[in-house]
Enzyme design. Structure first.
Site: not given
Length: 362
Positions: A198, A221, A280, A283, A306, A315
């Site tokens: 990020r 995050k 973003h 990313r 994630h 993706y």
């Protein structure tokens, strides 16, 4: 008389357990509500002697928010922001008593906000903040009832297009980044494209995080540390950048703030991106090209950090092998193969001719 009309409405005044039992007094807007309450009292008193109705929780919603903040929220990295949002929500809903906070009240508040132009995704976030607060208060044994938002469903949000840059667009963007006066924006962008970081993770990178061919991202995050391999050339370039700028930045940081410089360069390129995908997009570009080039979806999940594979699966469709069987197993292909071999489609399934032809089409 146990029910009578007063200036305040219909008053229930009864002793369901007899003359020596506990007295209950409560007013209602309609006689029907009063009768239902009286029947409810009598039923519970008959079935469970000594039963007492639950006491009202007369704390205001803001009081619960303050308790949540003092005992839990202030420990969260985004706790102050959530605290501020919760207080604004409480004010907009009229700061109801705790036991008057219902799913219906929130739904009414949400409808007003949607009418005012607030997005459905924003309302889903507001619901999650309030619902999470009640869940935490219940875990702390401060909230005794069920979560008032438990049965309120979030809006279903259509998946947004995840744009990514082509190689030509990367060339164009990098050319504009180099033209700017900011000495860090180009290098930060390279880190994002090489690691899927990020923007904030790359921008705040410190020297101890880069060593032995790895970048370790700590202030993430998900609050979990993740390490991403980089090639020797990028590591050497980062080291040179640090040597050149460390005296002016300090705190072992590689870069100073460069967000605005990136936005300005992006605007100069004329590249159009969906709303909210400015920095973003770097990313998304990493993840998209990773899959296009044959990367593994589970590896990508670890690289991006994630917590759920479902997030990374956005993706998956970019993989060259994604759903590739559709090319040969669809009925049109089967019908065409049968025509080539002069067979019926039913016979095609056992025909060596068609098997050979199918392999040749792969």
């Amino acid at each position: 008389m146990t029910i009578r009309k007063t200036t305040l409405g219909w008053l229930v005044d009864t002793r369901p357990e007899g003359a020596t039992g506990k007295r209950y007094r409560k007013s209602f807007d309609t006689k029907r509500e009063a009768l239902e309450y009286e029947a409810w009292l009598k039923t519970n008193a008959t079935q469970t002697p000594g039963w007492q109705p639950a006491k009202r929780d007369v704390r205001k919603l803001t009081e619960l928010i303050e308790i949540w903040h003092s005992q839990h929220g202030r420990q969260l990295s985004s706790g102050e922001d959530t605290y501020s949002r919760l207080k604004k929500m409480a004010e907009a809903m009229g700061n109801p008593y705790a036991d008057k906070m219902t799913g219906e009240l929130f739904a009414q508040y949400r409808a007003v906000r949607i009418e005012a132009g607030i997005s459905a995704s924003s309302m889903n976030r507001e619901k999650s903040y309030l619902q999470a607060m009640f869940n935490e208060l219940a875990r702390l044994d401060i909230w005794k009832g069920e979560n008032p938002l438990q049965k309120v469903r979030s809006f279903k949000i259509a998946e947004r297009e995840l744009s990514f840059l082509t190689y030509d667009q990367i060339d164009l963007l990098f050319a504009e980044l180099k033209k700017g006066r900011n000495e860090h924006v180009h290098m930060i962008s390279q880190v994002c494209l090489a690691t899927g970081a990020r923007w904030s993770e790359a921008e705040t990178l410190r020297r101890p995080q880069v060593r032995n061919g790895l970048i370790q991202f700590a202030l993430t995050k998900s609050k979990k540390v993740r390490a991403v391999p980089i090639d020797a050339d990028l590591e050497a370039t980062l080291d040179g950048h640090y040597q050149k700028h460390s005296s002016t930045i300090g705190d072992e940081r590689f870069f100073s703030t460069a967000y605005s410089a990136f936005i300005e360069a992006l605007n100069r390129t004329g590249i159009i991106l969906p709303a909210g995908q400015a920095t973003h997009v770097m990313r998304h570009t990493f993840a998209s090209h990773f899959m296009i080039n044959g990367g593994n979806i589970l590896v990508l999940q670890k690289i991006l950090g994630h917590s759920s594979l479902a997030m990374t699966m956005r993706y998956a469709h970019l993989s060259p092998d994604h759903l590739i069987e559709v090319r040969t197993l669809n009925p049109l292909s089967k019908w065409k193969n049968a025509q080539i071999c002069g067979l019926t489609v039913a016979a095609e399934a056992t025909s060596e001719c068609i098997a050979i032809e199918a392999r040749s089409l792969l």
